[in-house]
Design an enzyme around this catalytic site. Structure first.
Site, mmCIF file in Angstrom:
data_model
loop_
_atom_site.group_PDB
_atom_site.id
_atom_site.type_symbol
_atom_site.label_atom_id
_atom_site.label_comp_id
_atom_site.label_asym_id
_atom_site.label_seq_id
_atom_site.Cartn_x
_atom_site.Cartn_y
_atom_site.Cartn_z
ATOM 1 N N TRP A 1 77.876 -29.176 73.485
ATOM 2 C CA TRP A 1 78.059 -29.501 74.895
ATOM 3 C C TRP A 1 76.814 -29.062 75.668
ATOM 4 C CZ3 TRP A 1 83.415 -28.792 77.558
ATOM 5 C CH2 TRP A 1 84.373 -29.560 76.877
ATOM 6 N N LYS B 1 77.935 -34.624 75.694
ATOM 7 C CA LYS B 1 78.387 -34.228 74.359
ATOM 8 C C LYS B 1 77.476 -34.879 73.333
ATOM 9 C CE LYS B 1 82.870 -33.890 76.400
ATOM 10 N NZ LYS B 1 83.208 -34.744 77.528
ATOM 11 N N GLU C 1 89.103 -30.331 98.031
ATOM 12 C CA GLU C 1 90.465 -29.872 97.792
ATOM 13 C C GLU C 1 90.666 -28.411 98.200
ATOM 14 O OE1 GLU C 1 88.667 -31.668 95.821
ATOM 15 O OE2 GLU C 1 89.850 -33.323 95.004
ATOM 16 N N THR D 1 88.796 -37.965 99.607
ATOM 17 C CA THR D 1 87.734 -37.592 98.691
ATOM 18 C C THR D 1 87.603 -38.705 97.664
ATOM 19 O OG1 THR D 1 87.079 -35.964 97.048
ATOM 20 C CG2 THR D 1 89.431 -36.146 97.460
#
Lengths: 560, 560
Positions: free
Chosen positions: A451, A446, A336, A189
């Site tokens: 956020w 940010k 994963e 990956t």
């Protein structure tokens, strides 16, 4: 540990190991006449498939492959790849599915790092292979994969060509039993920094993933996404998390399978028509390409059920697909995680509700599938409530998560900090348990102490009918820290600039969906947005490009 | 053992154990509003169910139950039983589901043999319990189960009444992790000779069984037997192989569940109507009783999908059910196998064929479900071919077979002779892998050197419209060794004797289905056929009865 009454190993002698070969005991044996199709090149029955898996095992054995060896495959999606997904692990070897969209240099890195001993190379990749062959440190022998044209190629230590080797081999092989924790597959990956990392999955993990995925797509949704009568065509590369593991499910069930080779949108539409495909899965980008294909013009895709993953499913794409007859369902996972984590099926409550809310839930990441434990943690590893508001990193426990990155102890420890697998995704979880992915941790923008989710902005901007594709990233800003920047591909015949984007977003600010700082003050109009090798927006590359363009004052930038 | 690349236990630290608690992570959490119904007594949502499982765990903990303890339940099918199926194993204890149809003496034997420490007793069984209490050697405390009527009972060491204890307990419990090979459940199976034998299943086995069963009933058939929108009502006792494990699947999926208490056919029909049941499973006998119920008169059961197991599904019952709107599918399994082994779904080939053949395959034992390995062996343990002709004992390897009989080393060894689990069933397997059970090894009728399947004879005789129920056994014969004897219940308004049975069977002899020795020369006409505690024909008892009647020259015997 609790003092439960454990079956002692000696008495547990008949415990049956979970091995990939067991997936061939049911549907693939029973549905002897069902077909496995490779483009317009080849079609054969499951009866033949079972024989071919045994033939391939004999070919590999004769070529010197031993249990524990890693065998790499460089191929487009094909019946051959499916055969390798079974035969290689079933003889106790490890299948390395090479990401053929990586650079030659990265491919070389992954092959040496994975310690590949045998490589099956599609004729198309022979030039690439020749370019790296001298630097491969562990490869002993090669096999050639062709669609029938050539029998030979200039490959070092070439054993022969796949089809002719299979034709000569015995169709019988007595596949052995071994430890279910044996590694079955590995692949790499690519992060945004550093070298590709190798994840790996055991026989046990793949069998459990297959059963849970079958239960999910068979029984958990109001519609059966895939059952025995469906026709399955993956549009997610087999080198990428085993085409999300669906080929294992399809084979266990004995479902007709269609492998399209390289993903040419025109060909995909032709195959869909000819083979009567009913179930697929893909990332949003390729679906958009399929819908825009010449061959798709005026086609009613009614009856096609597609799972969308890899990137967020936008409302715009959902609506477009629906208007073409396609039922989309979002799902969530990553390399994963083997990959299935959650699926956006609707519960009784939602199905009783209104259409608009139903769609809102069809395009979220969905709820954890069987055996998946999900939680949110803050930066200090503290658990956050599932209130639909608290944003935190999504962490997981489940039976099919990679146990680490191959030969990367530090990164593995980071991945599993605190005993939970860290996804790197910022999410919320609501009272129903529905996961809503807000952003990659590193893609969150940010600005002025707030956020902003780049994914939310992409979704809202994509609802402008002029927008064909959009990527939002944070770019450095001396005053605000970061400011959002939108890179946009405009639909033919439409015009757009920073002002129209602002006007489009204003109502969402007024409705409280985003705050006013979220409106990009600069956008870029391009004909193409950079993608990673698995078709995701390449935000690392996009950030670099924007910096270059901004420095050069490029004319396709539009500023408020 | 092959030298595969095994994930070392140290690196495999995040391998997730397969525990029953994981089955509560998906549907049962998401489908908060879906209902669990107990007769006309109680209905509540899955949100409540999850809380009640935690409350029960707290009640058991407070009562002194510790991990490793065996906790027995004596109850009819209920929401309480479902709660016990989760809470008891989830705290690391072992659930003993007591077969309340056994004699008091046998129940006493099983409870002492299983070393039960705690017992949950339905008020109806208090007299029975009082009768054996003095001889129970391991029980420490009891809990009372009532439908709300009484709070107290004369039970030794009574902790209290279930509902009021749950009401006082906390709805939170942090269920621990432990070894997946911990025993979760146990129960006793009655053979024809000797004491009942205890089989047992681990958390791992039950989780795997649940996933494979969900895949089977969700995705493997042309119709989805059970998916999220179905309404499930078991008609196979929960004490008997956990109602075939389906409650675990239904809970994992979040399907509406209806528990009928005691199996009163009138009540079952009422519940079917009121709760809109779409999926059930049962033995043939109870289905016949349901169809014959007063409440079922004139009812169109359209949309009811039922899996039939436990005994062979006859063509006659299939046709009757079909004429009432019910879709039957046969499945095969036994106490020792958790129980799912095979299911009679149809493959593409059969579905394209004619109706008659399709039905023939819907009523066989079917094909092995995912992860089941089945084979036939002869008396010397030699493997026999799957040619549809060779008859042998069906033997199995699979991840959810009992590892033995509790504290019965010799019988366990016999069960697992040669590393395969011996079913005690004589079967054929055809080229498609379809299992056809011919008989229990001990019920095969050996006459004049030929083997006659009692099941085949029962099926053929049951096709006579006059026959309501039939059991065939071998009875000793000085000349032929054994001769078949048919015990028959005649439909009201019909007459029948040995001559008409012979006339009915003759065409089958001419068509080669059976040989002429298979025609019984004597039959018995009765109003009721003896059944075992789980509703199967009690052939041991039938043989004894016949011997008595023959000796007495009883008048209901009809001889050719």
């Amino acid at each position: 540990m609790l003092q439960t009454r454990i079956i002692p190993p000696a008495q547990n002698a008949h415990a049956y190991p979970l091995l990939i070969k067991s997936l061939l005991l049911s549907g693939s044996r029973y549905e002897k006449t069902r077909e496995i199709v490779y483009r317009d090149k080849l079609r054969y029955s499951y009866a033949t498939f079972n024989e071919r898996v045994a033939r391939l095992a004999n070919v590999l054995g004769a070529a010197g492959v031993k249990a524990g060896d890693t065998v790499a495959v460089m191929d487009w999606d094909s019946h051959r790849y499916l055969e390798c997904m079974f035969a290689i692990p079933m003889i106790g070897a490890v299948l390395h599915t090479i990401n053929i969209r990586l650079s030659a240099e990265q491919i070389l890195y992954t092959m040496n790092h994975a310690e590949d001993r045998f490589v099956l190379v599609n004729a198309e990749f022979v030039p690439l292979y020749q370019g790296i062959a001298a630097q491969l440190t562990t490869v002993q022998r090669t096999l050639l994969l062709t669609d029938g044209e050539a029998q030979d190629a200039d490959l070092p230590e070439l054993v022969g060509e796949y089809e002719s080797l299979l034709a000569q081999a015995s169709p019988h092989y007595d596949f052995p039993d071994f430890d279910e924790n044996s590694v079955a597959t590995t692949f790499y990956t690519t992060g945004t920094t550093g070298n590709p990392k190798g994840v790996y999955f055991s026989h046990r993990q793949l069998v459990l993933h297959t059963l849970a995925l079958a239960s999910t797509i068979g029984a958990l949704d109001s519609i059966r996404l895939m059952g025995t009568d469906d026709v399955y065509m993956p549009i997610t590369p087999m080198f990428h998390v085993h085409a999300w593991g669906v080929p294992y499910v399809a084979t266990m069930l004995g479902v007709k399978q269609v492998y399209p080779g390289r993903y040419d949108p025109e060909l995909l539409v032709e195959l869909w028509k000819r083979e009567k495909v009913t179930f697929s899965h893909c990332v949003p980008t390729i679906l958009q390409m399929v819908l825009n294909a010449r061959a798709a013009k005026g086609v009613d895709f009614a009856g096609w059920k597609i799972i969308i993953g890899g990137s967020a499913l936008t409302r715009a794409l959902y609506d477009t697909a629906k208007s073409r007859g396609i039922q989309l369902t979002a799902a969530y996972g990553m390399s994963e995680t083997c990959p299935l984590i959650s699926c956006a099926h609707l519960n009784e409550e939602l199905r009783a509700g209104n259409e608009d809310e139903r769609i809102t839930y069809r395009i979220k990441a969905g709820v954890p599938v069987p055996l998946i434990e999900a939680a949110l943690v803050d930066g200090d590893g503290r658990f956050l409530p599932a209130d639909g508001e608290s944003q935190g990193e999504l962490v997981l426990r489940a039976p099919w998560l990679t146990q680490g990155y191959f030969n990367e102890p530090e990164k593995s420890e980071e991945l599993w900090e605190g005993g939970w697998m860290h996804t790197g995704d910022v999410a919320t979880v609501d009272g129903m348990g529905v996961i809503d992915i807000r952003d990659r941790i590193k893609d969150v923008i940010k600005t002025g102490g707030e956020w902003i989710s780049s994914l939310t902005l992409e979704d809202l901007i994509s609802r402008d009918p002029a927008v064909r594709e959009v990527a939002v990233v944070g770019v450095p800003d001396p005053q605000w820290g970061e400011r959002p920047f939108a890179l946009i591909v405009v639909h033919e015949g439409h015009v757009l600039d920073a002002r129209t984007v602002k006007d489009h977003l204003k109502p969402f600010v007024e409705q409280g969906h985003i705050n006013k700082w979220a409106i990009p003050s600069q956008i870029g109009l391009v004909t193409d947005i950079p993608k990673t090798s698995v078709g995701k927006l390449d935000k690392k590359r996009i950030r670099l490009d924007i910096a270059t363009w901004q420095a050069a004052g490029s004319e396709f930038l539009s500023t408020l």
